[in-house]
Enzyme design. Structure first.
Site, PDB file in Angstrom:
ATOM      1  N   CYS A  43       3.642   1.801  -6.121  1.00  0.00           N
ATOM      2  CA  CYS A  43       2.975   2.444  -4.991  1.00  0.00           C
ATOM      3  C   CYS A  43       2.111   3.596  -5.496  1.00  0.00           C
ATOM      4  CB  CYS A  43       4.011   2.969  -3.995  1.00  0.00           C
ATOM      5  SG  CYS A  43       3.245   3.664  -2.496  1.00  0.00           S
ATOM      6  N   ASP A  45       1.903   6.362  -4.208  1.00  0.00           N
ATOM      7  CA  ASP A  45       2.590   7.621  -3.875  1.00  0.00           C
ATOM      8  C   ASP A  45       2.684   8.551  -5.093  1.00  0.00           C
ATOM      9  OD1 ASP A  45       4.859   9.511  -3.382  1.00  0.00           O
ATOM     10  OD2 ASP A  45       5.010   8.386  -1.507  1.00  0.00           O
ATOM     11  N   ARG A  47       4.687  10.718  -5.877  1.00  0.00           N
ATOM     12  CA  ARG A  47       6.031  11.041  -6.373  1.00  0.00           C
ATOM     13  C   ARG A  47       6.636   9.940  -7.238  1.00  0.00           C
ATOM     14  NH1 ARG A  47       8.300  11.716  -0.466  1.00  0.00           N
ATOM     15  NH2 ARG A  47       7.086   9.780  -0.409  1.00  0.00           N
ATOM     16  N   HIS A  99       9.490   2.060  -3.345  1.00  0.00           N
ATOM     17  CA  HIS A  99      10.314   3.278  -3.292  1.00  0.00           C
ATOM     18  C   HIS A  99      10.739   3.560  -1.855  1.00  0.00           C
ATOM     19  CE1 HIS A  99       7.167   6.047  -1.596  1.00  0.00           C
ATOM     20  NE2 HIS A  99       6.395   5.069  -2.015  1.00  0.00           N
ATOM     21  N   CYS A 102       8.711   5.193   1.670  1.00  0.00           N
ATOM     22  CA  CYS A 102       7.314   4.798   1.462  1.00  0.00           C
ATOM     23  C   CYS A 102       6.518   4.912   2.775  1.00  0.00           C
ATOM     24  CB  CYS A 102       7.260   3.366   0.943  1.00  0.00           C
ATOM     25  SG  CYS A 102       5.581   2.814   0.560  1.00  0.00           S
TER      26      CYS A 102
HETATM   27 CO    CO Z   1       4.792   4.270  -1.030  1.00  0.00          CO
END
Ligand code: CO
Length: 211
Positions: A43, A45, A47, A99, A102
């Site tokens: 992803c 993302d 993090r 994750h 998400c």
């Molecule tokens: Co995500």
């Protein structure tokens, strides 16, 4: 904003200095080429940084990231990364890593329009539709979201297996295993979902390609 921007430029200088102090040939060696054993599809993302999570060094992971770690079979960017990884770099493993928490998955469970991204999220909604019975039966919303994260990863692993690129590699006995993981943003731990395919035996007959 400016502080952050200046800081990252400074960080880069310090990183180069420190790296060269520990290993004067570090960049010279990397410049010669790459032979990573792993393709990571994760992803976008902020993090969930591929290398840090698995303790991998530069040169060890080929990376593709998009919203909700999707394997969309008309996505030229993903297909190009996959083709290069499998056919040129000859990676041994492909990991689809989702994750918990998400935002893409959460968005797919709501009805609110958030713009152009709705059209990307729609692919995730299609996964919900396939697993609607199981998901709708989970009352707790965070538990339902977590399960949806897992089911989405599993579906993406199947979608990887359906690609002509992966099937062709298996058809020529190339050593290639595809895996599904979920990362815990709140504890740093990775969970192997147990979908680890080395051949097309898990594929529905209709998706199998003869070469
Ligand atoms: Co995500």
């Amino acid at each position: 904003m400016e502080d952050f921007y200046n800081k990252i430029i400074e960080n880069n200088k310090k990183w180069v200095e420190n790296t060269l102090k520990l290993d004067p040939q570090y960049f010279e060696r990397l410049a010669k080429g790459q032979k990573p054993p792993l393709l990571w599809i994760g992803c976008a993302d902020s993090r969930v940084p591929a290398n840090e999570i698995i303790g991998a060094q530069p040169g060890e992971v080929f990376v593709h990231r998009n919203i909700a770690n999707m394997v969309i079979h008309t996505d030229m960017s993903m297909l190009s990364v996959l083709d290069y990884a499998v056919n040129v770099l000859k990676v041994k493993h492909v990991i689809v890593c989702g994750h918990y928490g998400c935002g893409g998955i959460e968005a797919a469970m709501t009805n609110k329009s958030i713009g152009l991204i709705d059209n990307w999220i729609r692919h995730i909604k299609n996964i919900y539709r396939v697993h609607k019975k199981e998901l709708d039966n989970i009352e707790d919303i965070s538990e339902r979201t977590n399960r949806f994260v897992e089911l989405n990863v599993i579906e993406q692993v199947y979608d990887l297996a359906k690609t002509s690129i992966v099937q062709n590699a298996w058809g020529t006995n190339q050593d290639l295993t595809i895996h599904g993981w979920v990362y815990g943003v709140d504890n740093g731990i990775v969970k192997d979902l147990g979908v680890n395919f080395k051949n097309d035996s898990q594929l529905d007959e209709v998706y199998k390609l003869d070469f």
